[in-house]
Motif scaffolding. Sequence first.
Motif, PDB file in Angstrom:
ATOM      1  N   ALA A  87       0.748  -1.174  -0.192  1.00  0.00           N
ATOM      2  CA  ALA A  87      -0.007  -0.034   0.028  1.00  0.00           C
ATOM      3  C   ALA A  87       1.002   1.148  -0.239  1.00  0.00           C
ATOM      4  O   ALA A  87       0.660   2.428  -0.573  1.00  0.00           O
ATOM      5  CB  ALA A  87      -0.977   0.095   1.202  1.00  0.00           C
ATOM      6  N   ASP A  88       1.659   1.370   0.874  1.00  0.00           N
ATOM      7  CA  ASP A  88       2.750   2.426   0.981  1.00  0.00           C
ATOM      8  C   ASP A  88       3.361   2.501  -0.576  1.00  0.00           C
ATOM      9  O   ASP A  88       3.733   3.697  -1.030  1.00  0.00           O
ATOM     10  CB  ASP A  88       3.925   2.073   1.963  1.00  0.00           C
ATOM     11  CG  ASP A  88       3.243   2.366   3.380  1.00  0.00           C
ATOM     12  OD1 ASP A  88       2.091   2.567   3.597  1.00  0.00           O
ATOM     13  OD2 ASP A  88       4.027   1.860   4.213  1.00  0.00           O
ATOM     14  N   ARG A  89       3.871   1.470  -1.300  1.00  0.00           N
ATOM     15  CA  ARG A  89       4.506   1.694  -2.356  1.00  0.00           C
ATOM     16  C   ARG A  89       3.726   2.303  -3.296  1.00  0.00           C
ATOM     17  O   ARG A  89       4.011   3.004  -4.508  1.00  0.00           O
ATOM     18  CB  ARG A  89       4.983   0.316  -2.756  1.00  0.00           C
ATOM     19  CG  ARG A  89       5.986   0.630  -4.100  1.00  0.00           C
ATOM     20  CD  ARG A  89       6.351  -0.836  -4.823  1.00  0.00           C
ATOM     21  NE  ARG A  89       7.026  -1.873  -3.831  1.00  0.00           N
ATOM     22  CZ  ARG A  89       6.923  -2.978  -3.945  1.00  0.00           C
ATOM     23  NH1 ARG A  89       6.309  -3.628  -5.145  1.00  0.00           N
ATOM     24  NH2 ARG A  89       7.415  -4.019  -3.057  1.00  0.00           N
ATOM     25  N   ALA A  90       2.254   1.943  -3.277  1.00  0.00           N
ATOM     26  CA  ALA A  90       1.199   2.107  -4.308  1.00  0.00           C
ATOM     27  C   ALA A  90       1.065   3.592  -4.220  1.00  0.00           C
ATOM     28  O   ALA A  90       0.734   4.264  -5.328  1.00  0.00           O
ATOM     29  CB  ALA A  90      -0.025   1.340  -4.151  1.00  0.00           C
ATOM     30  N   GLN A  91       1.068   4.176  -2.859  1.00  0.00           N
ATOM     31  CA  GLN A  91       0.710   5.523  -2.651  1.00  0.00           C
ATOM     32  C   GLN A  91       1.857   6.636  -3.159  1.00  0.00           C
ATOM     33  O   GLN A  91       1.737   7.722  -2.886  1.00  0.00           O
ATOM     34  CB  GLN A  91       0.324   5.757  -1.435  1.00  0.00           C
ATOM     35  CG  GLN A  91      -0.953   5.098  -1.102  1.00  0.00           C
ATOM     36  CD  GLN A  91      -1.401   5.415   0.511  1.00  0.00           C
ATOM     37  OE1 GLN A  91      -0.561   5.711   1.194  1.00  0.00           O
ATOM     38  NE2 GLN A  91      -2.749   5.083   0.719  1.00  0.00           N
ATOM     39  N   GLN A  92       3.167   5.827  -3.092  1.00  0.00           N
ATOM     40  CA  GLN A  92       4.284   6.848  -3.420  1.00  0.00           C
ATOM     41  C   GLN A  92       4.339   7.621  -4.669  1.00  0.00           C
ATOM     42  O   GLN A  92       4.173   6.960  -5.678  1.00  0.00           O
ATOM     43  CB  GLN A  92       5.523   5.918  -3.190  1.00  0.00           C
ATOM     44  CG  GLN A  92       6.915   6.674  -3.457  1.00  0.00           C
ATOM     45  CD  GLN A  92       8.095   5.466  -3.384  1.00  0.00           C
ATOM     46  OE1 GLN A  92       7.846   4.194  -3.312  1.00  0.00           O
ATOM     47  NE2 GLN A  92       9.066   6.111  -3.683  1.00  0.00           N
ATOM     48  N   GLN A  93       4.834   8.745  -4.577  1.00  0.00           N
ATOM     49  CA  GLN A  93       4.603   9.729  -5.711  1.00  0.00           C
ATOM     50  C   GLN A  93       6.124  10.457  -5.774  1.00  0.00           C
ATOM     51  O   GLN A  93       6.826  10.689  -4.785  1.00  0.00           O
ATOM     52  CB  GLN A  93       3.742  10.908  -5.471  1.00  0.00           C
ATOM     53  CG  GLN A  93       2.165  10.192  -5.467  1.00  0.00           C
ATOM     54  CD  GLN A  93       1.284  11.316  -5.237  1.00  0.00           C
ATOM     55  OE1 GLN A  93       1.580  12.479  -5.075  1.00  0.00           O
ATOM     56  NE2 GLN A  93       0.002  11.006  -5.335  1.00  0.00           N
ATOM     57  N   GLY A  94       6.548  10.757  -6.800  1.00  0.00           N
ATOM     58  CA  GLY A  94       7.963  11.373  -7.033  1.00  0.00           C
ATOM     59  C   GLY A  94       9.182  10.330  -6.858  1.00  0.00           C
ATOM     60  O   GLY A  94       8.780   9.323  -7.067  1.00  0.00           O
ATOM     61  N   SER A  95      10.110  10.950  -6.482  1.00  0.00           N
ATOM     62  CA  SER A  95      11.323   9.994  -6.542  1.00  0.00           C
ATOM     63  C   SER A  95      11.379   9.322  -5.159  1.00  0.00           C
ATOM     64  O   SER A  95      10.560   9.771  -4.216  1.00  0.00           O
ATOM     65  CB  SER A  95      12.391  11.079  -6.519  1.00  0.00           C
ATOM     66  OG  SER A  95      12.358  11.948  -5.495  1.00  0.00           O
TER      67      SER A  95
END
Length: 144
Positions: A87-95
């Motif tokens: 879930a954290d990876r899916a929400q990650q935005q940018g670099s």
Amino acid sequence: MKNPLFLLMATALVAGAALTGSAIAQDHSRGADASTNQISDQVDARIARIRADLRLTPEQEKNWTGFESAMRDIGKKQADREMKRRADRAQQQGSVDIIEQMRRGANSMSERSVDQKTLADAAQPSLQASMTSRSGVLPRNWFT
């Protein structure tokens, strides 16, 4: 007699620790997005295989419950951590923040360390006293 007992206990502990992580890694390596229930089912299957491979006597069966319970609890925690990571990876935005990744990695290792100690603590009273060299060397396929 002590040496085979030590080997058996060490192998059982490593198998238990690798047990749940291996189930998660297999799903990840196949590219599957397994649910928490699917991961839990895989952990249950591995526990059943370990139990069958040990060929426990009726006396040893009495002591199996604590170790099995610890493996199930750890499997559930690891599945929950895997779902959170996804879930954290899916929400990650940018670099990618490499420092934050190092912190998460360190936290993950700490949590897994606690799990390993919990498993060892569960194995000591529940399995160590009842295991004998009769069970012999555990199969390599416990780790796959």
